[in-house]
Design a protein around this motif. Structure first.
Motif, short mmCIF file in Angstrom:
data_model
loop_
_atom_site.label_atom_id
_atom_site.label_comp_id
_atom_site.label_asym_id
_atom_site.label_seq_id
_atom_site.Cartn_x
_atom_site.Cartn_y
_atom_site.Cartn_z
N GLN A 7 0.84 -1.21 0.00
CA GLN A 7 0.00 0.00 0.00
C GLN A 7 0.87 1.25 0.00
O GLN A 7 0.66 2.17 -0.78
CB GLN A 7 -0.93 0.04 1.22
N GLU A 8 1.84 1.23 0.92
CA GLU A 8 2.74 2.37 1.02
C GLU A 8 3.40 2.66 -0.33
O GLU A 8 3.45 3.79 -0.79
CB GLU A 8 3.84 2.04 2.03
N SER A 15 2.52 1.83 -3.43
CA SER A 15 1.68 2.35 -4.51
C SER A 15 1.26 3.79 -4.21
O SER A 15 1.15 4.61 -5.13
CB SER A 15 0.48 1.45 -4.74
N GLN A 16 1.04 4.09 -2.92
CA GLN A 16 0.70 5.47 -2.57
C GLN A 16 1.83 6.42 -2.95
O GLN A 16 1.62 7.46 -3.58
CB GLN A 16 0.47 5.58 -1.07
N SER A 74 2.21 6.96 -6.77
CA SER A 74 1.28 7.90 -7.40
C SER A 74 1.55 9.33 -6.94
O SER A 74 1.36 10.28 -7.69
CB SER A 74 -0.17 7.49 -7.13
N LYS A 75 2.00 9.45 -5.70
CA LYS A 75 2.32 10.79 -5.20
C LYS A 75 3.49 11.39 -5.99
O LYS A 75 3.44 12.54 -6.43
CB LYS A 75 2.67 10.71 -3.71
#
Lengths: 107, 206
Positions: free
Chosen positions: A32-33, A35-36, A39-40
């Motif tokens: 999760q971290e 992919s976040q 995208s950031k």
């Protein structure tokens, strides 16, 4: 011409060496971290993003989103874990998509 | 398949024009596809070799770096590298090849890779960092090349779809429609003629 930043995403151990050469590093521990952060970084206009192989494999779908865009360029580098030839596999896939046959196979 | 049009002369003229444009577009797109393919094939091997070369050397550097890290202790290394003096950013220019926009990266580097005193760190670490410093330049070329191949592949795929749509769908459809309209018009002509003859016959009898 624009000046853009460079980022790296991956395991903490590998990130240290990138930090030393002046790349902005983002150590991650789970999918999760990762992919976040990816995208950031893409949104903030990073031009080149290095990702270690094992992390890249887990967020494959997210990386695919950026394949057809000009920026960012996502570069997969080998990490410390087991090798999985992620980048070569990606290259092969894009060739098959374009040519319709696997021209890389012979070697 | 015949397009849904009225069988008139005007329509026929319009469709003939469309067919002409479609054929021309098809030829151009086919040329584009061939050229893109050529560009791509010339780069594949280069990218592949570069990628393999970089992967092996990067892994070697990484291994020696991690080894030195375990030797010195994590905290020590993190402390040494906590304030890197080297700053790196990249200038992005775009280059257009066959209407595909591609990035060209130019690195802007400042500062020194060794940002710590030599007292508390080992020689291996220095060596691996210096090696990596050299390698990172080639990593950018690789980034550029891989992106180029990806974008080319994408464009080839798109172009191929267009070429096929024209070749197997639009052009045959237009040709069928032209044939249909000419036949229909000829048929109308004939029926008109016979009707006239018939009318004349009737008129003559009276």
């Amino acid at each position: 011409m624009t000046t853009a930043k460079i980022g790296a995403i991956g395991e903490n151990d590998v990130m240290l060496i990138f930090k030393a050469v002046g790349v902005e590093v983002f150590p991650v521990e789970n999918k999760q971290e990762a992919s976040q952060i990816l995208s950031k970084l893409a949104k903030e206009g990073y031009a080149v993003i290095f990702i270690t192989e094992s992390v890249a494999l887990s967020i494959d779908a997210d990386i695919k989103k950026y394949a057809s865009k000009m920026l960012p360029s996502v570069v997969v580098v080998p990490g410390l874990k087991k090798r999985n030839n992620y980048a070569l596999e990606k290259l092969r896939q894009s060739i098959i998509k374009a040519v319709g046959a696997d021209v890389m196979k012979e070697k | 398949m015949i397009l849904n049009v009225n069988a008139t002369r005007m329509e026929l003229q319009r469709i003939r024009k469309r067919l002409k444009i479609a054929v021309r577009g098809h030829k151009l797109l086919k040329d584009k596809q061939d050229e893109l393919m050529r560009q791509m094939l010339s780069q594949i091997n280069e990218v592949k070799e570069k990628r393999m070369e970089i992967e092996s050397s990067f892994q070697a550097i990484l291994q020696s770096f991690v080894l030195s890290q375990s030797e010195l202790g994590r905290a020590q290394v993190e402390e040494a590298l906590s304030l890197p003096t080297k700053k790196m950013s990249v200038d992005v220019e775009t280059k257009t090849v066959m209407s595909v926009k591609m990035p060209v990266f130019k690195m802007a580097v400042s500062g020194n890779i060794i940002s710590y005193g030599y007292l508390n760190t080992s020689g291996e670490m220095d060596v691996s960092l210096i090696e990596f410093d050299k390698l990172i330049v080639t990593l950018f070329t690789l980034a550029e090349m891989e992106k180029r191949v990806q974008l080319l592949a994408d464009e080839i795929d798109k172009t191929r779809r267009r070429v096929n749509a024209l070749e197997y769908k639009l052009i045959p459809n237009l040709q069928d429609t032209i044939k249909f309209i000419t036949m229909k018009l000829a048929e109308m002509e004939r029926s008109n003629l016979t009707r006239l003859m018939k009318v004349k016959d009737i008129v003559r009898e009276h």
